[in-house]
Enzyme design. Structure first.
Site, PDB file in Angstrom:
ATOM      1  N   GLY A 156      39.711  41.771  42.848  1.00 23.99           N
ATOM      2  CA  GLY A 156      39.885  42.380  41.528  1.00 23.99           C
ATOM      3  C   GLY A 156      40.580  43.729  41.557  1.00 23.99           C
TER       4      GLY A 156
ATOM      5  N   ASP B 179      42.239  40.347  39.009  1.00 22.03           N
ATOM      6  CA  ASP B 179      41.923  40.180  37.583  1.00 22.03           C
ATOM      7  C   ASP B 179      43.208  39.972  36.787  1.00 22.03           C
ATOM      8  OD1 ASP B 179      39.230  40.725  38.200  1.00 22.03           O
ATOM      9  OD2 ASP B 179      39.467  42.861  37.782  1.00 22.03           O
TER      10      ASP B 179
ATOM     11  N   ASP C 230      29.285  43.874  36.314  1.00 22.97           N
ATOM     12  CA  ASP C 230      28.159  44.780  36.550  1.00 22.97           C
ATOM     13  C   ASP C 230      28.176  45.816  35.435  1.00 22.97           C
ATOM     14  OD1 ASP C 230      26.317  46.638  37.371  1.00 22.97           O
ATOM     15  OD2 ASP C 230      27.125  46.866  39.394  1.00 22.97           O
TER      16      ASP C 230
ATOM     17  N   HIS D 292      39.210  49.664  38.439  1.00 21.29           N
ATOM     18  CA  HIS D 292      40.198  48.768  37.829  1.00 21.29           C
ATOM     19  C   HIS D 292      39.760  48.318  36.425  1.00 21.29           C
ATOM     20  CE1 HIS D 292      37.271  46.206  39.789  1.00 21.29           C
ATOM     21  NE2 HIS D 292      37.721  45.166  39.135  1.00 21.29           N
TER      22      HIS D 292
ATOM     23  N   ASP E 126      42.235  46.678  34.059  1.00 21.89           N
ATOM     24  CA  ASP E 126      42.510  45.265  34.322  1.00 21.89           C
ATOM     25  C   ASP E 126      41.422  44.378  33.718  1.00 21.89           C
ATOM     26  OD1 ASP E 126      44.758  45.984  35.751  1.00 21.89           O
ATOM     27  OD2 ASP E 126      43.808  45.756  37.719  1.00 21.89           O
TER      28      ASP E 126
ATOM     29  N   ARG F 163      40.826  40.983  26.809  1.00 22.04           N
ATOM     30  CA  ARG F 163      41.720  40.918  25.649  1.00 22.04           C
ATOM     31  C   ARG F 163      42.538  39.633  25.656  1.00 22.04           C
ATOM     32  NH1 ARG F 163      46.595  41.653  23.967  1.00 22.04           N
ATOM     33  NH2 ARG F 163      47.704  42.496  25.730  1.00 22.04           N
TER      34      ARG F 163
END
Length: 123
Positions: free
Chosen positions: A56, A61, A81, A88, A91, A97
């Protein structure tokens, strides 16, 4: 059918448990699981075949978000979490979105992950 799995470090054990609880569905030959790097490595230990992308923080991501925008992902299970800070975060927000924009189901915890699996079983 492509399903993406992602889990923050503090949620990886929860993701492995979730995947283990849903092996019957996830092991079907028509299900292709993609994952960010470290999450995918942990998931492989369950005997699942995983296509791994970058971790990620290194762009994984964003890679999964791009596939989502291209219409290649049926659903994303992303155990975030909620108490951790993530460098990041932009991202992560972008991925969320994209899911909203393209109407792709996104689960952020085991309860909603189960709902995605149940919904995909009906298709």
């Amino acid at each position: 059918m492509e399903i993406a799995i992602i889990a923050h470090d503090g949620m990886k054990a929860d993701m492995v448990q979730f995947l283990n609880n849903n092996l019957r569905f996830l092991s079907k030959p028509e299900i292709n699981i993609i994952a960010t790097g470290t999450t995918g490595t942990k998931a492989e230990k369950l005997g699942l075949t995983i296509t791994k992308y970058l971790s990620g923080p290194k762009g994984g991501d964003a890679q999964i978000a791009a596939m989502t925008a291209e219409g290649k992902i049926a659903g994303i299970i992303f155990f975030r979490d909620p108490l951790g800070k993530h460098p990041h975060e932009p991202d992560i927000q972008m991925l969320m979105r994209i899911c909203d924009l393209y109407n792709v189901p996104l689960a952020t915890n085991p309860a909603t992950g189960s709902l995605i699996i149940e919904g995909l079983l009906e298709d």
